[in-house]
Design a protein around this motif. Structure first.
Motif, PDB file in Angstrom:
ATOM      1  N   THR A  18      55.165   9.739  59.808  1.00  0.00           N
ATOM      2  CA  THR A  18      56.263   9.260  58.960  1.00  0.00           C
ATOM      3  C   THR A  18      57.584   9.832  59.441  1.00  0.00           C
ATOM      4  OG1 THR A  18      54.763   9.099  57.065  1.00  0.00           O
ATOM      5  CG2 THR A  18      57.130   9.172  56.587  1.00  0.00           C
ATOM      6  N   LEU A  19      57.597  11.113  59.739  1.00  0.00           N
ATOM      7  CA  LEU A  19      58.814  11.752  60.241  1.00  0.00           C
ATOM      8  C   LEU A  19      59.307  11.060  61.508  1.00  0.00           C
ATOM      9  CD1 LEU A  19      60.946  14.018  60.336  1.00  0.00           C
ATOM     10  CD2 LEU A  19      59.216  15.481  61.404  1.00  0.00           C
ATOM     11  N   LEU A  20      58.413  10.825  62.455  1.00  0.00           N
ATOM     12  CA  LEU A  20      58.796  10.164  63.704  1.00  0.00           C
ATOM     13  C   LEU A  20      59.284   8.736  63.471  1.00  0.00           C
ATOM     14  CD1 LEU A  20      56.083  11.309  66.259  1.00  0.00           C
ATOM     15  CD2 LEU A  20      58.524  11.749  66.362  1.00  0.00           C
ATOM     16  N   SER A  21      58.571   7.986  62.650  1.00  0.00           N
ATOM     17  CA  SER A  21      58.974   6.593  62.449  1.00  0.00           C
ATOM     18  C   SER A  21      60.313   6.497  61.727  1.00  0.00           C
ATOM     19  CB  SER A  21      57.898   5.816  61.700  1.00  0.00           C
ATOM     20  OG  SER A  21      57.768   6.285  60.380  1.00  0.00           O
ATOM     21  N   GLU A  22      60.551   7.373  60.765  1.00  0.00           N
ATOM     22  CA  GLU A  22      61.837   7.365  60.055  1.00  0.00           C
ATOM     23  C   GLU A  22      62.962   7.876  60.952  1.00  0.00           C
ATOM     24  OE1 GLU A  22      62.453   6.109  56.940  1.00  0.00           O
ATOM     25  OE2 GLU A  22      60.381   5.413  57.060  1.00  0.00           O
ATOM     26  N   TYR A  23      62.662   8.868  61.773  1.00  0.00           N
ATOM     27  CA  TYR A  23      63.670   9.423  62.681  1.00  0.00           C
ATOM     28  C   TYR A  23      64.117   8.378  63.702  1.00  0.00           C
ATOM     29  CZ  TYR A  23      65.966  12.510  66.015  1.00  0.00           C
ATOM     30  OH  TYR A  23      66.879  13.093  66.849  1.00  0.00           O
ATOM     31  N   VAL A  24      63.170   7.626  64.226  1.00  0.00           N
ATOM     32  CA  VAL A  24      63.488   6.602  65.227  1.00  0.00           C
ATOM     33  C   VAL A  24      64.450   5.566  64.648  1.00  0.00           C
ATOM     34  CG1 VAL A  24      62.488   4.691  66.552  1.00  0.00           C
ATOM     35  CG2 VAL A  24      61.406   6.932  66.601  1.00  0.00           C
ATOM     36  N   LYS A  25      64.306   5.246  63.379  1.00  0.00           N
ATOM     37  CA  LYS A  25      65.170   4.258  62.737  1.00  0.00           C
ATOM     38  C   LYS A  25      66.641   4.673  62.739  1.00  0.00           C
ATOM     39  CE  LYS A  25      61.607   2.702  59.509  1.00  0.00           C
ATOM     40  NZ  LYS A  25      61.197   2.686  58.094  1.00  0.00           N
ATOM     41  N   VAL A  26      66.901   5.982  62.644  1.00  0.00           N
ATOM     42  CA  VAL A  26      68.286   6.468  62.547  1.00  0.00           C
ATOM     43  C   VAL A  26      68.657   7.403  63.703  1.00  0.00           C
ATOM     44  CG1 VAL A  26      68.521   6.178  60.055  1.00  0.00           C
ATOM     45  CG2 VAL A  26      67.532   8.284  60.967  1.00  0.00           C
ATOM     46  N   LYS A  27      67.872   7.351  64.745  1.00  0.00           N
ATOM     47  CA  LYS A  27      68.062   8.237  65.899  1.00  0.00           C
ATOM     48  C   LYS A  27      69.473   8.164  66.473  1.00  0.00           C
ATOM     49  CE  LYS A  27      66.560   8.492  70.694  1.00  0.00           C
ATOM     50  NZ  LYS A  27      67.758   8.045  71.339  1.00  0.00           N
ATOM     51  N   GLU A  28      69.984   6.958  66.649  1.00  0.00           N
ATOM     52  CA  GLU A  28      71.312   6.789  67.244  1.00  0.00           C
ATOM     53  C   GLU A  28      72.379   7.512  66.425  1.00  0.00           C
ATOM     54  OE1 GLU A  28      71.800   5.429  70.226  1.00  0.00           O
ATOM     55  OE2 GLU A  28      69.636   5.142  70.317  1.00  0.00           O
ATOM     56  N   LEU A  29      72.288   7.389  65.117  1.00  0.00           N
ATOM     57  CA  LEU A  29      73.246   8.051  64.233  1.00  0.00           C
ATOM     58  C   LEU A  29      73.104   9.574  64.322  1.00  0.00           C
ATOM     59  CD1 LEU A  29      75.284   8.078  61.803  1.00  0.00           C
ATOM     60  CD2 LEU A  29      73.257   8.075  60.341  1.00  0.00           C
ATOM     61  N   LEU A  30      71.873  10.067  64.248  1.00  0.00           N
ATOM     62  CA  LEU A  30      71.641  11.510  64.203  1.00  0.00           C
ATOM     63  C   LEU A  30      71.965  12.218  65.510  1.00  0.00           C
ATOM     64  CD1 LEU A  30      68.338  11.583  62.156  1.00  0.00           C
ATOM     65  CD2 LEU A  30      70.639  12.107  61.359  1.00  0.00           C
ATOM     66  N   GLU A  31      71.855  11.529  66.637  1.00  0.00           N
ATOM     67  CA  GLU A  31      72.082  12.183  67.918  1.00  0.00           C
ATOM     68  C   GLU A  31      73.501  12.005  68.454  1.00  0.00           C
ATOM     69  OE1 GLU A  31      68.922  11.159  70.593  1.00  0.00           O
ATOM     70  OE2 GLU A  31      67.450  12.244  69.402  1.00  0.00           O
ATOM     71  N   GLN A  32      74.330  11.239  67.745  1.00  0.00           N
ATOM     72  CA  GLN A  32      75.719  11.069  68.181  1.00  0.00           C
ATOM     73  C   GLN A  32      76.533  12.297  67.817  1.00  0.00           C
ATOM     74  OE1 GLN A  32      77.588   7.566  66.661  1.00  0.00           O
ATOM     75  NE2 GLN A  32      76.145   6.180  67.613  1.00  0.00           N
ATOM     76  N   LYS A  33      77.597  12.514  68.575  1.00  0.00           N
ATOM     77  CA  LYS A  33      78.545  13.568  68.255  1.00  0.00           C
ATOM     78  C   LYS A  33      79.359  13.121  67.046  1.00  0.00           C
ATOM     79  CE  LYS A  33      77.753  16.030  72.008  1.00  0.00           C
ATOM     80  NZ  LYS A  33      76.797  17.082  71.901  1.00  0.00           N
ATOM     81  N   HIS A  34      79.932  14.075  66.346  1.00  0.00           N
ATOM     82  CA  HIS A  34      80.790  13.738  65.204  1.00  0.00           C
ATOM     83  C   HIS A  34      82.051  13.038  65.702  1.00  0.00           C
ATOM     84  CE1 HIS A  34      78.441  15.918  62.271  1.00  0.00           C
ATOM     85  NE2 HIS A  34      78.309  16.878  63.164  1.00  0.00           N
ATOM     86  N   SER A  35      82.470  12.020  64.971  1.00  0.00           N
ATOM     87  CA  SER A  35      83.691  11.299  65.305  1.00  0.00           C
ATOM     88  C   SER A  35      84.201  10.640  64.034  1.00  0.00           C
ATOM     89  CB  SER A  35      83.396  10.233  66.374  1.00  0.00           C
ATOM     90  OG  SER A  35      82.575   9.220  65.832  1.00  0.00           O
ATOM     91  N   THR A  36      85.181   9.774  64.185  1.00  0.00           N
ATOM     92  CA  THR A  36      85.682   9.063  63.016  1.00  0.00           C
ATOM     93  C   THR A  36      84.646   8.071  62.501  1.00  0.00           C
ATOM     94  OG1 THR A  36      86.739   7.452  64.466  1.00  0.00           O
ATOM     95  CG2 THR A  36      88.099   9.274  63.670  1.00  0.00           C
ATOM     96  N   LYS A  37      83.739   7.641  63.372  1.00  0.00           N
ATOM     97  CA  LYS A  37      82.699   6.682  62.979  1.00  0.00           C
ATOM     98  C   LYS A  37      81.431   7.372  62.482  1.00  0.00           C
ATOM     99  CE  LYS A  37      84.211   2.992  66.014  1.00  0.00           C
ATOM    100  NZ  LYS A  37      83.856   2.084  67.089  1.00  0.00           N
TER     101      LYS A  37
END
Length: 120
Positions: A18-37
């Protein structure tokens, strides 16, 4: 070390899936650097959604830091396993055992360089 840390329950396979499947769904968001977006608020919301899905299984009450650590550890162990194929150790010793989740982590983890991995 307080009581809550010393009596930590191991993650079940169901929780890890469950952790892996949920993480994959939002991976792009979680691994991005902080920005205005991408703000810390967005990332926290994503982690709370993952936490809700894992805690809904009812195995153990988890918290966000434990989920982050588990994802980081899974990536680390997968990276070590992949490295064992790049430069095999000399002098013998046991080969690193493949965990069931290594190939799943490889599918979504861009931080691990590609390497020829033998079929299981």
């Amino acid at each position: 070390m307080d009581d809550s840390q010393s009596s930590q329950i191991f993650f079940s396979e169901k929780e890890l899936k469950t952790l892996l499947s949920e993480y994959v769904k939002v991976k792009e968001l979680l691994e991005q650097k902080h920005s205005t977006k991408v703000t810390e608020k967005d990332k926290t919301k994503a982690w709370k959604e993952i936490l809700a899905a894992v805690n809904a299984l009812g195995v153990a009450k988890r918290d966000i830091p434990s989920l982050k650590k588990k994802i980081a550890d899974m990536k680390k162990y997968t990276r070590e396993w992949v490295t064992s194929f790049k430069a095999p150790k000399t002098g013998g010793g046991k080969a690193k055992k493949e965990m069931w989740y290594y190939r799943l982590v490889l599918e979504f983890c861009s931080c691990i360089a590609p390497v020829q991995i033998p079929l299981a």
